[in-house]
Design an enzyme around this catalytic site. Sequence first.
Site: not given
Ligand SMILES: NC(=O)c1ccc[n+]([C@@H]2O[C@H](COP(=O)([O-])OP(=O)(O)OC[C@H]3O[C@@H](n4cnc5c(N)ncnc54)[C@H](O)[C@@H]3O)[C@@H](O)[C@H]2O)c1
Length: 350
Positions: A34, A37, A127, A152, A156, A180
């Site tokens: 969507n 982010n 996570s 947050y 998870k 992760y």
């Molecule tokens: N980056 C980290 O440090 C980390 C660590 C552990 C877990 N995670 C998990 O990994 C996943 C990806 O993380 P990331 O760093 O790539 O985050 P990010 O914010 O870059 O990617 C998430 C994507 O989901 C989209 N999104 C969010 N809500 C939405 C919705 N309701 N409908 C459609 N799209 C939606 C956002 O636009 C974004 O592009 C997440 O679930 C995050 O919690 C991330």
Amino acid sequence: MGKKILVTGGLGFIGSHTVVALQERGFDVVIIDNLSNSSLEVLGGITKITKISPEFENMDLREKEAVSAFFDKYPDIEGVIHFAASKAVGESVENPLLYYENNLNTLIYLLQQLKERENSKFIFSSSCTVYGQADELPITESAPVKKAESPYGNTKQIGEEIIADTCKVTKNISAISLRYFNPIGAHPSANIGELPIGTPQNLVPFITQTAIGKREKLSVFGNDYPTPDGTCIRDYIHVMDLARAHVVALERLLDEEQETNYEVFNLGTGKGNSVLEAIKAFEKVSETKLPYVIAARREGDITAAYADTTKANEVLKWKAEYSIDDAMESAWKWQLKLKKKETEEKNKTV
Ligand SMILES: NC(=O)c1ccc[n+]([C@@H]2O[C@H](COP(=O)([O-])OP(=O)(O)OC[C@H]3O[C@@H](n4cnc5c(N)ncnc54)[C@H](O)[C@@H]3O)[C@@H](O)[C@H]2O)c1
């Protein structure tokens, strides 16, 4: 034509790198995002690397009817990798309902659809935050889940419980949660990377933005932790390694190699680095001196966390290959590219 895989949040940081890895392995990818982010430009970045433009649906997974309509439109989806979520810990404390709604409703709506299908494969982004400050290091998958430090983190934990409970009674769903540790870095081509909106919450984008002059200095939160140099220790894993792990996990599901229909794996390097070591690694590969100050400890930060990766190594036959230096180098290359683009755009409008 390869098997069709839905990647939710596929324009985000980890999602976009995983889309590339899937395409390179011959899968057909459909992305739902969507753009809350991320940016449409990421689609171009993916296509530049793989020369294949993934299908893209700009939709919000909080809309239950839209999720159902999506599966009607794409009856041939063979696997789902669910990245879409809100991920800023601080924001989740300020606005817990947004986090519970976005991170849990989206998961529930997807699982409801998968339950109706004959044979569903599902991968969930979890996570290491579920472990909190673990009693023993390195952290194995059987370490107890501690009370979450933030809404947050709680999403998870609850997310994993929702999947476990569902898989117990819904045998046509096979699922894997990937926990992760600390994803960093960017694609070596610098065509995709991390795009933090506003002030970065994570160390590496803060480092690269400081080095490029976007931030005055970096604050190191606390140097009085019980670690060798007093700063917190984390397991920094290159996003390229992480992306590859998703492909391996997906193939395990598609090949029906699972021992039970719900499994959990840690994804880390198995090695902890302190914040000061991470700064030194960056300074070395970028040949840049980073201005930083020691600030007070930040509430909710744990002292040390790094993964025991034995299970992923042995069962998934996956092992992190990139070093922290590789990751820092790619993150810096990505930051330089962003800066170049910003300058070009500024010059265009002058
Ligand atoms: N980056 C980290 O440090 C980390 C660590 C552990 C877990 N995670 C998990 O990994 C996943 C990806 O993380 P990331 O760093 O790539 O985050 P990010 O914010 O870059 O990617 C998430 C994507 O989901 C989209 N999104 C969010 N809500 C939405 C919705 N309701 N409908 C459609 N799209 C939606 C956002 O636009 C974004 O592009 C997440 O679930 C995050 O919690 C991330």
